[in-house]
Design an enzyme around this catalytic site. Structure first.
Site, PDB file in Angstrom:
ATOM      1  N   HIS A 163       0.840  -1.210   0.000  1.00 25.99           N
ATOM      2  CA  HIS A 163       0.000   0.000   0.000  1.00 25.99           C
ATOM      3  C   HIS A 163       0.870   1.254   0.000  1.00 25.99           C
ATOM      4  O   HIS A 163       1.597   1.492   0.962  1.00 25.99           O
ATOM      5  CB  HIS A 163      -0.869   0.059   1.250  1.00 25.99           C
ATOM      6  CG  HIS A 163      -1.771  -1.111   1.422  1.00 25.99           C
ATOM      7  ND1 HIS A 163      -1.360  -2.275   1.996  1.00 25.99           N
ATOM      8  CD2 HIS A 163      -3.070  -1.302   1.089  1.00 25.99           C
ATOM      9  CE1 HIS A 163      -2.367  -3.130   2.017  1.00 25.99           C
ATOM     10  NE2 HIS A 163      -3.412  -2.571   1.466  1.00 25.99           N
ATOM     11  N   TYR A 194      -7.915   5.703   3.458  1.00 22.78           N
ATOM     12  CA  TYR A 194      -9.086   4.948   3.015  1.00 22.78           C
ATOM     13  C   TYR A 194     -10.042   5.849   2.233  1.00 22.78           C
ATOM     14  O   TYR A 194     -10.539   6.827   2.763  1.00 22.78           O
ATOM     15  CB  TYR A 194      -9.847   4.387   4.212  1.00 22.78           C
ATOM     16  CG  TYR A 194      -9.056   3.419   5.018  1.00 22.78           C
ATOM     17  CD1 TYR A 194      -8.954   2.101   4.629  1.00 22.78           C
ATOM     18  CD2 TYR A 194      -8.409   3.835   6.178  1.00 22.78           C
ATOM     19  CE1 TYR A 194      -8.219   1.200   5.377  1.00 22.78           C
ATOM     20  CE2 TYR A 194      -7.674   2.937   6.919  1.00 22.78           C
ATOM     21  CZ  TYR A 194      -7.584   1.625   6.517  1.00 22.78           C
ATOM     22  OH  TYR A 194      -6.863   0.757   7.258  1.00 22.78           O
ATOM     23  N   HIS A 249     -13.451   2.270  -2.704  1.00 23.01           N
ATOM     24  CA  HIS A 249     -14.281   2.082  -1.508  1.00 23.01           C
ATOM     25  C   HIS A 249     -15.743   2.417  -1.751  1.00 23.01           C
ATOM     26  O   HIS A 249     -16.432   2.922  -0.859  1.00 23.01           O
ATOM     27  CB  HIS A 249     -13.729   2.865  -0.319  1.00 23.01           C
ATOM     28  CG  HIS A 249     -13.061   1.962   0.677  1.00 23.01           C
ATOM     29  ND1 HIS A 249     -13.736   0.961   1.321  1.00 23.01           N
ATOM     30  CD2 HIS A 249     -11.787   1.894   1.115  1.00 23.01           C
ATOM     31  CE1 HIS A 249     -12.897   0.311   2.103  1.00 23.01           C
ATOM     32  NE2 HIS A 249     -11.706   0.841   1.991  1.00 23.01           N
ATOM     33  N   GLU A 273     -10.820  -1.208  -7.546  1.00 27.00           N
ATOM     34  CA  GLU A 273     -11.521  -2.045  -6.563  1.00 27.00           C
ATOM     35  C   GLU A 273     -12.850  -1.426  -6.133  1.00 27.00           C
ATOM     36  O   GLU A 273     -12.912  -0.236  -5.841  1.00 27.00           O
ATOM     37  CB  GLU A 273     -10.594  -2.196  -5.349  1.00 27.00           C
ATOM     38  CG  GLU A 273     -11.186  -3.006  -4.224  1.00 27.00           C
ATOM     39  CD  GLU A 273     -10.212  -3.098  -3.057  1.00 27.00           C
ATOM     40  OE1 GLU A 273      -8.992  -2.946  -3.266  1.00 27.00           O
ATOM     41  OE2 GLU A 273     -10.691  -3.305  -1.933  1.00 27.00           O
ATOM     42  N   GLU A 299     -15.937  -6.777  -1.719  1.00 29.57           N
ATOM     43  CA  GLU A 299     -15.464  -6.672  -0.333  1.00 29.57           C
ATOM     44  C   GLU A 299     -16.626  -6.608   0.660  1.00 29.57           C
ATOM     45  O   GLU A 299     -16.496  -7.072   1.792  1.00 29.57           O
ATOM     46  CB  GLU A 299     -14.589  -5.421  -0.199  1.00 29.57           C
ATOM     47  CG  GLU A 299     -13.857  -5.326   1.109  1.00 29.57           C
ATOM     48  CD  GLU A 299     -12.817  -4.229   1.069  1.00 29.57           C
ATOM     49  OE1 GLU A 299     -11.905  -4.317   0.233  1.00 29.57           O
ATOM     50  OE2 GLU A 299     -12.925  -3.278   1.858  1.00 29.57           O
ATOM     51  N   HIS A 349      -9.365  -9.985   0.421  1.00 31.63           N
ATOM     52  CA  HIS A 349      -9.138  -8.796   1.257  1.00 31.63           C
ATOM     53  C   HIS A 349      -8.138  -9.145   2.363  1.00 31.63           C
ATOM     54  O   HIS A 349      -8.400 -10.060   3.156  1.00 31.63           O
ATOM     55  CB  HIS A 349     -10.484  -8.406   1.873  1.00 31.63           C
ATOM     56  CG  HIS A 349     -10.511  -7.127   2.626  1.00 31.63           C
ATOM     57  ND1 HIS A 349     -11.064  -7.016   3.879  1.00 31.63           N
ATOM     58  CD2 HIS A 349     -10.074  -5.887   2.307  1.00 31.63           C
ATOM     59  CE1 HIS A 349     -10.983  -5.768   4.294  1.00 31.63           C
ATOM     60  NE2 HIS A 349     -10.389  -5.048   3.359  1.00 31.63           N
ATOM     61  N   ASP A 353      -6.901  -5.722   9.448  1.00 31.62           N
ATOM     62  CA  ASP A 353      -8.002  -6.283  10.238  1.00 31.62           C
ATOM     63  C   ASP A 353      -8.352  -7.707   9.806  1.00 31.62           C
ATOM     64  O   ASP A 353      -9.497  -8.142   9.896  1.00 31.62           O
ATOM     65  CB  ASP A 353      -9.236  -5.355  10.265  1.00 31.62           C
ATOM     66  CG  ASP A 353      -9.763  -5.014   8.882  1.00 31.62           C
ATOM     67  OD1 ASP A 353      -9.236  -5.547   7.898  1.00 31.62           O
ATOM     68  OD2 ASP A 353     -10.702  -4.208   8.801  1.00 31.62           O
ATOM     69  N   GLU A 376      -3.569  -9.086  -1.245  1.00 33.59           N
ATOM     70  CA  GLU A 376      -3.261  -7.893  -0.450  1.00 33.59           C
ATOM     71  C   GLU A 376      -2.414  -8.314   0.750  1.00 33.59           C
ATOM     72  O   GLU A 376      -2.672  -9.340   1.367  1.00 33.59           O
ATOM     73  CB  GLU A 376      -4.560  -7.250   0.038  1.00 33.59           C
ATOM     74  CG  GLU A 376      -4.348  -5.978   0.835  1.00 33.59           C
ATOM     75  CD  GLU A 376      -5.661  -5.302   1.221  1.00 33.59           C
ATOM     76  OE1 GLU A 376      -6.691  -5.977   1.252  1.00 33.59           O
ATOM     77  OE2 GLU A 376      -5.628  -4.092   1.493  1.00 33.59           O
TER      78      GLU A 376
HETATM   79 MG    MG Z   1     -11.391  -2.291  -0.338  1.00 39.06          MG
END
Ligand code: MG
Length: 440
Positions: A163, A194, A249, A273, A299, A349, A353, A376
């Site tokens: 990232h 994000y 997102h 994405e 996602e 994903h 987290d 990822e």
């Molecule tokens: Mg995403």
């Protein structure tokens, strides 16, 4: 990892005799699976919650009728972690106790329908923890790493992306250059974190006292103008060789997304994405017909049936989902196999987290399926590695799992208890200038 540590991780005593688990070197010998043996049954299912790297992580530990033989699985729904803990401890434990630990498919199906209403994120994550722990146990009983049970290696390691994020396109390009020098070949580029919240000057809704002062702000129109500039700068500075990814997102209107993607075509993105929210899936045909940019999608999908039409219609190039969110390895393998028939690849994903157990589960699937796309990855802190011995390793843009039977990652419960989880619930509240909520 030296031989002794590897044997311990594998549940093998120093003489190479299979015993229960990491702590069981001197304990009773647990024979591997053999026909005619009495079944190994589930003794207990419990949650382990910890946050060594800041993000809430939830694990499931399944203990069996064989002393020292247990499995660990990832059940991380970071935003509502305590609720998943309750689902595991108060419902799954009672439901599973005494059942045959070998029958993963049967247990998955039984737990899935046991609440009658199903496919929500809480219960699916609890189910994933159980499912992954059972695969871990099966690997330990077979004396094989999980990827072997799934069919063996289709590649030597797992291609991963890093990232890069910056306040400006120039800052982001600097990070891309650094990752390229570390050997990465795939890099996600974002500006302002994000969903690119870099436009968070004081918006009108805050001046008006609407919402809470901690609510975030985003200007979707400014965002779609900024992303092509970001790609242009990174391409100019870093060249054409590197594969660039971007996550939208799900936050902008479908028509704005179409226009943005058309402008991104000249920069040849690896994928864009989640271009629309799940509520806007009917726009996908128009999106697909309007641009040649590849898409990763899913996602926010919880129900594996959401993938069927999208894969069949070639709306997506990459299956993008949180494996624990759809219920674990068992359903993920089904979605992946469905994708193979339509030349749709995987891109699970894998941010902070997901627990290291979950990251390892991804890697085992990634190694074994033909239609793997990209994985990822995140960097694990020393504290996280201490809590989760056996975590996957990242080298020159490739992820590696160890050769221990099962998933190969354990959890040190004493250390895990030093990092309690939190219940900050409001993270995803993002508004337009006038205060309207933006759906991710
Ligand atoms: Mg995403």
């Amino acid at each position: 990892m030296n031989r002794r540590e590897l044997l311990k991780m594998a549940g093998l005593g120093s003489a190479g005799v299979l015993v229960g688990g990491v702590k069981a070197e001197a304990e009773a010998v647990t024979p591997r699976y053999a026909a005619g043996m009495p079944p190994v049954t589930i003794r207990s299912v419990k949650a382990i919650a910890t946050a060594p790297q800041g993000a809430n992580l939830v694990l499931v530990k399944v203990e069996t009728s064989e002393p020292g033989l247990y499995g660990i699985g990832c059940a991380t729904f970071t935003q509502r972690a305590e609720v998943v803990v309750t689902a595991i401890n108060e419902y799954l434990n009672d439901f599973c106790a005494g059942r045959n630990a070998d029958n993963i498919e049967d247990l998955w199906q039984a737990c899935f329908v046991s609440s009658y209403w199903r496919n929500g994120p809480v219960l699916n994550n609890a189910l994933s923890g159980l499912d992954q722990a059972l695969w871990d146990i099966k690997g330990k009983r077979a004396g094989m790493p999980l990827y072997q049970l799934l069919g063996g290696k289709a590649r030597f390691a797992v291609d991963a992306y890093a990232h890069a994020d910056g306040k400006t396109p120039e800052e982001c390009a600097d990070q891309v250059s650094k990752f390229m020098s570390d050997g990465f070949r795939y890099i996600r580029i974002q500006q302002g974190g994000y969903g690119s919240l870099y436009l968070a000057q004081q918006p009108d809704f805050k001046d008006a006292g609407f919402g809470k002062p901690t609510d975030d702000f985003m200007d979707p129109v400014a965002y779609v103008q900024a992303v092509p500039k970001l790609f242009r700068e990174v391409r100019k500075r870093c060249g054409e060789e590197i594969d660039l990814l971007h996550d939208t997102h799900e936050r902008v209107q479908p028509v704005d997304m179409i226009n943005m993607c058309k402008r991104l075509e000249e920069f040849n993105p690896f994928f864009i994405e989640d271009p629309v929210s799940p509520e806007n899936m009917d726009w996908f045909r128009q999106l697909r017909e309007s641009t040649t940019v590849p898409f990763a999608m899913g996602e926010l999908f919880n129900n594996t049936n959401e993938f069927v039409g999208a894969i069949k219609n070639h709306y997506m190039d990459y299956i993008r989902c949180h494996v624990s969110q759809i219920g674990g390895i068992t359903p993920a393998m089904k979605v992946a196999r469905l994708g193979e028939f339509f030349n749709v690849k995987t891109a699970w994903h894998g941010p902070g987290d997901v627990s290291p157990v979950g990251h390892a589960a991804h890697c085992h699937i990634d190694l074994a399926i033909w239609n793997f796309g990209i994985q990822e990855s995140v960097f694990f802190s020393d504290q996280l590695r201490e809590v989760f011995p056996g975590s996957p390793e990242l080298k020159k843009g490739y992820l590696y799992v160890n050769e221990a039977p099962g998933i190969g990652v354990d959890v040190n419960e004493k250390l895990a208890a030093k990092y309690p989880i939190n219940n900050k619930a409001g993270r995803w509240t993002i508004r337009k200038r006038d205060g309207t909520i933006i759906r991710p």
